[in-house]
Motif scaffolding. Sequence first.
Motif, PDB file in Angstrom:
ATOM      1  N   ASP A 196       0.065  -5.486   5.627  1.00  0.00           N
ATOM      2  CA  ASP A 196      -1.203  -4.918   6.127  1.00  0.00           C
ATOM      3  C   ASP A 196      -1.791  -3.659   5.268  1.00  0.00           C
ATOM      4  OD1 ASP A 196      -0.780  -7.529   7.612  1.00  0.00           O
ATOM      5  OD2 ASP A 196       0.873  -6.371   9.339  1.00  0.00           O
ATOM      6  N   TYR A 197      -1.428  -3.366   4.079  1.00  0.00           N
ATOM      7  CA  TYR A 197      -2.125  -2.198   3.726  1.00  0.00           C
ATOM      8  C   TYR A 197      -1.795  -2.141   2.355  1.00  0.00           C
ATOM      9  CZ  TYR A 197      -0.181  -0.507   8.167  1.00  0.00           C
ATOM     10  OH  TYR A 197      -0.167  -0.397   9.985  1.00  0.00           O
ATOM     11  N   GLY A 198      -3.117  -0.934   1.402  1.00  0.00           N
ATOM     12  CA  GLY A 198      -3.437  -1.161   0.136  1.00  0.00           C
ATOM     13  C   GLY A 198      -4.505  -1.893   0.138  1.00  0.00           C
ATOM     14  N   THR A 257      -5.866  -2.404   5.388  1.00  0.00           N
ATOM     15  CA  THR A 257      -6.435  -1.546   7.149  1.00  0.00           C
ATOM     16  C   THR A 257      -6.698   0.057   6.374  1.00  0.00           C
ATOM     17  OG1 THR A 257      -4.114  -2.668   7.622  1.00  0.00           O
ATOM     18  CG2 THR A 257      -4.917  -0.980   9.080  1.00  0.00           C
ATOM     19  N   GLY A 258      -7.916   0.151   6.966  1.00  0.00           N
ATOM     20  CA  GLY A 258      -8.554   1.750   7.240  1.00  0.00           C
ATOM     21  C   GLY A 258      -8.225   2.575   7.736  1.00  0.00           C
ATOM     22  N   PRO A 259      -8.312   4.217   7.606  1.00  0.00           N
ATOM     23  CA  PRO A 259      -7.655   5.088   7.995  1.00  0.00           C
ATOM     24  C   PRO A 259      -7.623   5.010   8.715  1.00  0.00           C
ATOM     25  CG  PRO A 259      -9.388   5.653   6.262  1.00  0.00           C
ATOM     26  CD  PRO A 259      -9.045   4.397   6.052  1.00  0.00           C
ATOM     27  N   ILE A 261       8.935   0.257   8.909  1.00  0.00           N
ATOM     28  CA  ILE A 261       8.204  -0.068   8.178  1.00  0.00           C
ATOM     29  C   ILE A 261       8.822  -1.106   6.879  1.00  0.00           C
ATOM     30  CG2 ILE A 261       6.827   0.968   6.577  1.00  0.00           C
ATOM     31  CD1 ILE A 261       6.594   3.774   6.897  1.00  0.00           C
ATOM     32  N   GLY A 262       8.949  -2.277   7.037  1.00  0.00           N
ATOM     33  CA  GLY A 262       9.207  -3.501   5.983  1.00  0.00           C
ATOM     34  C   GLY A 262       8.266  -4.966   6.818  1.00  0.00           C
ATOM     35  N   LYS A 263       9.191  -6.213   5.641  1.00  0.00           N
ATOM     36  CA  LYS A 263       8.915  -6.835   6.242  1.00  0.00           C
ATOM     37  C   LYS A 263       9.678  -7.964   7.346  1.00  0.00           C
ATOM     38  CE  LYS A 263       7.763  -7.782   1.206  1.00  0.00           C
ATOM     39  NZ  LYS A 263       7.806  -8.224   0.278  1.00  0.00           N
TER      40      LYS A 263
END
Length: 257
Positions: free
Chosen positions: A87-89, A98-100, A128-130
Amino acid sequence: MEAKIEHGMRPSEAMDNGDSDKDGNDQVESSTRSNRHLSDPSDAATLRSASIVWFRNDLRVHDNECLNSANNESMSVLPVYCFDPRDYGKSSSGFDKTGPFRATFLLESVADLRKTLQAKGSDLVVRIGKPEIVLVELAQAVGAEAVYAHREVSHDEVKAEDNIEAVLKEEGVEVKYFWGSTLYHIDDLPFKLTEMPTNYGGFKEKVQGLEVRKTIEALDQVKELPAKGDVEPGEIPSLVDLGLKSLDSLCFFLMSI
């Protein structure tokens, strides 16, 4: 991936009666036993020993059927939130997925959810993980028999649901999905989804007079965490942990332009 205001669903159950009085009474009694809802506190033997509530986009404890159902149907409940790296990157078009600022709001919402659950005698496990990896590991650790979650509708989220259902099925863990993304419940619509009106006017005409389901009250107390596994709650990550620039550095950058 922001917290959304959603409405839970309310399943209904029905029993069949027999043709004759004697046969009918026997069938009703048998049906009552077989169809007794797991949330019935009078039948503790039917309660699951442990369940996981997977929080996704709905980060509320009120009007949350996933949490309420798991709490009613289980002896212990493990609330979980996963920060999925996917969901990031950057997206394929080069923009932040996903912006800051959005991520900051999400982090604050997760922190608030944890605080609320702690006040109700529980906690929130953060990883944090799938999810298809994290949920399996946690289910194995605590001996969870089911995972409760809201269904989502985006392509990536639906694909993740399919993956999660497949891997959890191999572990013998049931996945229970609930609808909570819309004002009107999907099961209450007076038409099939394939017959959905293409404009708001047409939709409004078809749902005119349709009752919105009542909200579900927040639990006063959430069932205790599973004793097995001794799972650590985990720290809520920072923007940097998610691969994003901190707001301080971002503001400094914008001021220097």
